[in-house]
Write a protein that holds these residues in place. Structure first.
Motif, PDB file in Angstrom:
ATOM      1  N   GLY A  26       0.794  -1.225   0.000  1.00  0.00           N
ATOM      2  CA  GLY A  26       0.000   0.000   0.000  1.00  0.00           C
ATOM      3  C   GLY A  26       0.823   1.271   0.000  1.00  0.00           C
ATOM      4  N   GLY A  27       2.145   1.127  -0.050  1.00  0.00           N
ATOM      5  CA  GLY A  27       3.001   2.304  -0.126  1.00  0.00           C
ATOM      6  C   GLY A  27       3.542   2.803   1.193  1.00  0.00           C
ATOM      7  N   THR A  28       3.290   2.073   2.279  1.00  0.00           N
ATOM      8  CA  THR A  28       3.811   2.472   3.584  1.00  0.00           C
ATOM      9  C   THR A  28       5.226   1.923   3.766  1.00  0.00           C
ATOM     10  OG1 THR A  28       1.603   2.498   4.582  1.00  0.00           O
ATOM     11  CG2 THR A  28       3.464   2.309   6.087  1.00  0.00           C
ATOM     12  N   GLU A  29       6.114   2.758   4.257  1.00  0.00           N
ATOM     13  CA  GLU A  29       7.467   2.304   4.564  1.00  0.00           C
ATOM     14  C   GLU A  29       7.419   1.437   5.815  1.00  0.00           C
ATOM     15  OE1 GLU A  29      11.755   4.162   5.980  1.00  0.00           O
ATOM     16  OE2 GLU A  29      10.254   5.469   5.035  1.00  0.00           O
ATOM     17  N   VAL A  30       7.972   0.231   5.732  1.00  0.00           N
ATOM     18  CA  VAL A  30       7.883  -0.737   6.825  1.00  0.00           C
ATOM     19  C   VAL A  30       9.275  -1.151   7.276  1.00  0.00           C
ATOM     20  CG1 VAL A  30       7.075  -3.027   7.522  1.00  0.00           C
ATOM     21  CG2 VAL A  30       5.670  -1.618   6.007  1.00  0.00           C
ATOM     22  N   LEU A  31       9.472  -1.194   8.585  1.00  0.00           N
ATOM     23  CA  LEU A  31      10.641  -1.820   9.172  1.00  0.00           C
ATOM     24  C   LEU A  31      10.179  -3.129   9.796  1.00  0.00           C
ATOM     25  CD1 LEU A  31      13.563  -1.993  10.282  1.00  0.00           C
ATOM     26  CD2 LEU A  31      12.750  -0.708  12.278  1.00  0.00           C
ATOM     27  N   GLY A  32      10.623  -4.247   9.252  1.00  0.00           N
ATOM     28  CA  GLY A  32      10.283  -5.544   9.801  1.00  0.00           C
ATOM     29  C   GLY A  32      11.349  -5.995  10.783  1.00  0.00           C
ATOM     30  N   VAL A  33      10.909  -6.523  11.930  1.00  0.00           N
ATOM     31  CA  VAL A  33      11.841  -6.934  12.989  1.00  0.00           C
ATOM     32  C   VAL A  33      11.459  -8.335  13.467  1.00  0.00           C
ATOM     33  CG1 VAL A  33      12.809  -6.374  15.249  1.00  0.00           C
ATOM     34  CG2 VAL A  33      12.026  -4.524  13.740  1.00  0.00           C
ATOM     35  N   ASP A  34      12.454  -9.212  13.543  1.00  0.00           N
ATOM     36  CA  ASP A  34      12.210 -10.545  14.099  1.00  0.00           C
ATOM     37  C   ASP A  34      13.487 -11.057  14.727  1.00  0.00           C
ATOM     38  OD1 ASP A  34       9.775 -12.707  13.691  1.00  0.00           O
ATOM     39  OD2 ASP A  34      11.712 -13.680  14.041  1.00  0.00           O
ATOM     40  N   VAL A  35      13.356 -11.916  15.731  1.00  0.00           N
ATOM     41  CA  VAL A  35      14.510 -12.454  16.425  1.00  0.00           C
ATOM     42  C   VAL A  35      15.148 -13.619  15.676  1.00  0.00           C
ATOM     43  CG1 VAL A  35      13.225 -14.137  17.814  1.00  0.00           C
ATOM     44  CG2 VAL A  35      15.304 -13.064  18.751  1.00  0.00           C
ATOM     45  N   ASP A  36      14.417 -14.180  14.708  1.00  0.00           N
ATOM     46  CA  ASP A  36      14.885 -15.358  13.974  1.00  0.00           C
ATOM     47  C   ASP A  36      15.548 -14.937  12.657  1.00  0.00           C
ATOM     48  OD1 ASP A  36      15.250 -17.723  12.563  1.00  0.00           O
ATOM     49  OD2 ASP A  36      13.348 -18.594  13.211  1.00  0.00           O
ATOM     50  N   PRO A  37      16.852 -15.174  12.496  1.00  0.00           N
ATOM     51  CA  PRO A  37      17.526 -14.779  11.254  1.00  0.00           C
ATOM     52  C   PRO A  37      16.938 -15.429  10.006  1.00  0.00           C
ATOM     53  CG  PRO A  37      19.124 -15.347  12.959  1.00  0.00           C
ATOM     54  CD  PRO A  37      17.781 -15.753  13.473  1.00  0.00           C
ATOM     55  N   ARG A  38      16.417 -16.647  10.136  1.00  0.00           N
ATOM     56  CA  ARG A  38      15.846 -17.330   8.968  1.00  0.00           C
ATOM     57  C   ARG A  38      14.592 -16.619   8.475  1.00  0.00           C
ATOM     58  NH1 ARG A  38      15.204 -23.093  11.643  1.00  0.00           N
ATOM     59  NH2 ARG A  38      14.451 -21.656  13.240  1.00  0.00           N
ATOM     60  N   VAL A  39      13.806 -16.143   9.417  1.00  0.00           N
ATOM     61  CA  VAL A  39      12.596 -15.401   9.041  1.00  0.00           C
ATOM     62  C   VAL A  39      12.968 -14.113   8.330  1.00  0.00           C
ATOM     63  CG1 VAL A  39      10.593 -14.158   9.933  1.00  0.00           C
ATOM     64  CG2 VAL A  39      11.200 -16.391  10.887  1.00  0.00           C
ATOM     65  N   VAL A  40      13.946 -13.410   8.881  1.00  0.00           N
ATOM     66  CA  VAL A  40      14.394 -12.148   8.287  1.00  0.00           C
ATOM     67  C   VAL A  40      14.967 -12.391   6.897  1.00  0.00           C
ATOM     68  CG1 VAL A  40      16.093 -10.291   8.489  1.00  0.00           C
ATOM     69  CG2 VAL A  40      14.755 -10.995  10.485  1.00  0.00           C
ATOM     70  N   GLN A  41      15.777 -13.427   6.755  1.00  0.00           N
ATOM     71  CA  GLN A  41      16.356 -13.735   5.456  1.00  0.00           C
ATOM     72  C   GLN A  41      15.266 -14.049   4.429  1.00  0.00           C
ATOM     73  OE1 GLN A  41      19.136 -16.959   5.546  1.00  0.00           O
ATOM     74  NE2 GLN A  41      19.780 -16.704   3.413  1.00  0.00           N
ATOM     75  N   GLY A  42      14.215 -14.713   4.858  1.00  0.00           N
ATOM     76  CA  GLY A  42      13.127 -15.058   3.946  1.00  0.00           C
ATOM     77  C   GLY A  42      12.366 -13.851   3.428  1.00  0.00           C
ATOM     78  N   LEU A  43      12.437 -12.737   4.159  1.00  0.00           N
ATOM     79  CA  LEU A  43      11.728 -11.520   3.742  1.00  0.00           C
ATOM     80  C   LEU A  43      12.647 -10.502   3.086  1.00  0.00           C
ATOM     81  CD1 LEU A  43       9.249 -11.041   6.708  1.00  0.00           C
ATOM     82  CD2 LEU A  43       8.634 -11.329   4.310  1.00  0.00           C
ATOM     83  N   ALA A  44      13.933 -10.795   3.026  1.00  0.00           N
ATOM     84  CA  ALA A  44      14.862  -9.883   2.363  1.00  0.00           C
ATOM     85  C   ALA A  44      14.475  -9.746   0.896  1.00  0.00           C
ATOM     86  CB  ALA A  44      16.290 -10.412   2.486  1.00  0.00           C
ATOM     87  N   GLY A  45      14.363  -8.519   0.447  1.00  0.00           N
ATOM     88  CA  GLY A  45      13.935  -8.267  -0.926  1.00  0.00           C
ATOM     89  C   GLY A  45      12.444  -8.040  -1.054  1.00  0.00           C
ATOM     90  N   GLN A  46      11.668  -8.497  -0.056  1.00  0.00           N
ATOM     91  CA  GLN A  46      10.223  -8.255  -0.076  1.00  0.00           C
ATOM     92  C   GLN A  46       9.852  -7.019   0.741  1.00  0.00           C
ATOM     93  OE1 GLN A  46       7.619 -11.864   0.072  1.00  0.00           O
ATOM     94  NE2 GLN A  46       9.500 -12.904   0.702  1.00  0.00           N
ATOM     95  N   LEU A  47      10.637  -6.766   1.780  1.00  0.00           N
ATOM     96  CA  LEU A  47      10.475  -5.552   2.566  1.00  0.00           C
ATOM     97  C   LEU A  47      11.721  -4.696   2.392  1.00  0.00           C
ATOM     98  CD1 LEU A  47       9.019  -6.917   5.934  1.00  0.00           C
ATOM     99  CD2 LEU A  47       7.771  -5.724   4.118  1.00  0.00           C
ATOM    100  N   GLU A  48      11.526  -3.387   2.338  1.00  0.00           N
ATOM    101  CA  GLU A  48      12.653  -2.492   2.125  1.00  0.00           C
ATOM    102  C   GLU A  48      13.651  -2.562   3.281  1.00  0.00           C
ATOM    103  OE1 GLU A  48      13.439   2.259   1.252  1.00  0.00           O
ATOM    104  OE2 GLU A  48      11.454   1.380   0.918  1.00  0.00           O
TER     105      GLU A  48
END
Length: 219
Positions: A26-48
């Motif tokens: 929807g055009g909102t700038e998002v900072l995604g935060v998680d304690v699990d590196p695998r989860v973060v890696q899976g979203l790399a490229g999908q969230l800015e």
């Protein structure tokens, strides 16, 4: 609060992930935060912006700049302690608008006490909605606030052919028909006192849950 202000989403499980991706779409700038590196890696490229951090550690929150956000969502799932501590820390860091996910009413009460401005119970809300659909009592059902719901249904026989202004609906049953989609049309439109309903129409009814349920039961 400005619609386009960035949002921090803490906890990127199913709920947090879906929320973060939808906000980003929807055009909102998002900072995604998680304690699990695998989860973060899976979203790399999908969230800015997506980072690994323990949100129950105030220093970790400071390091990722959470105090610069005016809106944050605590989407942590089953880890009740982490959810409560994170919400409390966000309040201490004076985040203006804190949303938190709860699994039940008890957790919701605790989250409000420690600083959450808004608490959502997605499993409870979806279960309530689906129950109305499965039972056939409503075409759709949405709790828009505590003690107030909006339901999609069809008009009972006593409303058909009578102008809403003469039906006494609000006085007798304490609900309001706010919109109607006539059977032969594709869109909803506002109702007024002159609106006359017909069999096959779809209507949106607003009111307290018990009153709306009684109205639907008249079908």
């Amino acid at each position: 609060m400005a619609r386009n202000e960035p949002v921090a989403v803490i906890g990127l499980g199913r709920f947090g992930r879906a929320l973060a991706l939808e906000l980003a779409r929807g055009g909102t700038e998002v900072l995604g935060v998680d304690v699990d590196p695998r989860v973060v890696q899976g979203l790399a490229g999908q969230l800015e912006q997506v980072v690994v951090a323990d949100a129950s550690d105030v220093e970790a929150l400071r390091e990722i700049g959470i105090a610069g956000f005016t809106r944050a969502v605590v989407a942590i799932g089953t880890n009740l302690q982490a959810s409560i501590i994170t919400t409390s820390l966000l309040s201490d860091l004076e985040v203006d608008d804190i949303w938190a996910k709860a699994l039940d009413d008890q957790q919701a009460r605790i989250l409000r006490r420690v600083g959450a401005h808004h608490v959502v119970l997605p499993e409870h809300d979806m279960g309530e909605r689906v129950a109305h659909l499965v039972s056939g009592r409503a075409l759709d059902y949405l709790e828009v606030d505590e003690g107030w719901v909006l339901a999609k249904t069809r008009p009972p026989h006593h409303l058909v052919g009578v102008p809403l202004g003469r039906s006494g609906l609000r006085a007798k049953r304490r609900v309001t028909v706010v919109s109607v989609k006539p059977a032969q049309e594709q869109r909803y439109r506002h109702t007024d006192t002159t609106t006359v309903l017909a069999y096959g129409d779809e209507i949106l009814v607003a009111g307290a849950p018990a009153d709306v349920d009684r109205f639907i039961d008249e079908m």
